[in-house]
Motif scaffolding. Sequence first.
Motif, short mmCIF file in Angstrom:
data_model
loop_
_atom_site.label_atom_id
_atom_site.label_comp_id
_atom_site.label_asym_id
_atom_site.label_seq_id
_atom_site.Cartn_x
_atom_site.Cartn_y
_atom_site.Cartn_z
N SER A 1 -1.07 5.56 -3.29
CA SER A 1 0.16 6.11 -2.74
C SER A 1 1.00 6.79 -3.82
N ARG A 2 1.15 6.12 -4.95
CA ARG A 2 1.95 6.67 -6.05
C ARG A 2 1.32 7.95 -6.59
N PHE B 1 0.82 -1.21 0.00
CA PHE B 1 0.00 0.00 0.00
C PHE B 1 0.86 1.26 0.00
N ILE B 2 1.87 1.29 0.87
CA ILE B 2 2.71 2.49 1.00
C ILE B 2 3.55 2.73 -0.25
N VAL B 3 4.08 1.66 -0.83
CA VAL B 3 5.03 1.81 -1.94
C VAL B 3 4.38 1.64 -3.31
N VAL C 1 8.82 15.51 0.86
CA VAL C 1 10.03 14.93 1.45
C VAL C 1 9.66 13.86 2.48
N ILE C 2 8.66 14.15 3.31
CA ILE C 2 8.21 13.16 4.30
C ILE C 2 7.68 11.92 3.59
N PHE C 3 6.86 12.14 2.56
CA PHE C 3 6.30 11.04 1.77
C PHE C 3 7.42 10.22 1.12
N CYS C 4 8.43 10.92 0.61
CA CYS C 4 9.58 10.27 -0.04
C CYS C 4 10.25 9.30 0.93
N VAL C 5 10.50 9.75 2.15
CA VAL C 5 11.16 8.92 3.16
C VAL C 5 10.26 7.75 3.56
N LEU C 6 8.98 8.03 3.82
CA LEU C 6 8.05 6.98 4.25
C LEU C 6 7.89 5.90 3.19
N ARG C 7 7.90 6.29 1.91
CA ARG C 7 7.75 5.32 0.83
C ARG C 7 9.05 4.53 0.60
#
Length: 198
Positions: free
Chosen positions: A137-138, A130-132, A179-185
Motif C-alpha cells: 500500500s505504501r 494492509f491499507i495503511v 487523492v482517492i488513495f490518500c483518503v482511503l489510507r
Amino acid sequence: MANIITLSRIFLAFIAMGLLFIGPKNAPDLAHISVIITIFVMWFDGLDGFIARKFNESSKLGAVLDIMGDRIVENIYWMTFCALGWINVVVPIIVLTRGIITDSLRSLALEKGYTPFGEKTMMQGKVAKFIVASNFSRFTYAVCKAVAFFFMILGHSAFEIPHKDVILSIGIICTVISVIFCVLRGLPVIVESKRFLE
C-alpha cells in the motif's frame, strides 16, 4: 543517516518547486531540472526507510520524521501545482485536511507507545494494516504520487515533447488516484484511533 536523507528530500522539494515559479516560460530548462530533482525526492522516500532497516536505525523519531517529510513534500507539490493553476484547489485542501486529522490521531497513539508503521504499528485489524501499513500500500501510493508529480511537471514544461497531451493526462489521472488513495489510507487511522480517545 536515514533521518538526514528524510530531511534532505524536504530541502530538495522546495528547490524543485521553486524552480517552477521561475520557469517554464522564463527558463524552460528549469522545468526539466525540477523533474530530475523530483526523481531524487521520490527516490529518497524509499531510501531513508531502507537505510534505517539496513543499519538498524529504526526509531520513533525516524517514523515521525518520515511522516513529516511525506506531508511536507506532498503538500509543497500539490500547493505549487494549485498556485500555478495546474490543479483544482480541492486537491491540496483534501490532502492537507486528511494529513492534519491522521497525524493528530497518530500523535495520540505515539503517546501510548505505538508507531504508524512497523512492529509497533497502531493498526490492529488485518484490513487496516494492509491499507495503511503494508509495504504494498505504501509503495503503490508513493509511486502514484511520484508519477503524478513527474508527469504534471513534464506535461506543463515549455519544451516540445512528443505526446505531451498524453503525458499531462496521465499526470491528472494519477493526481486523482493519489487523492482517492490518500483518503482511503486515512480512514482506517480514524477508525482505529477510537480506542486512544476513550
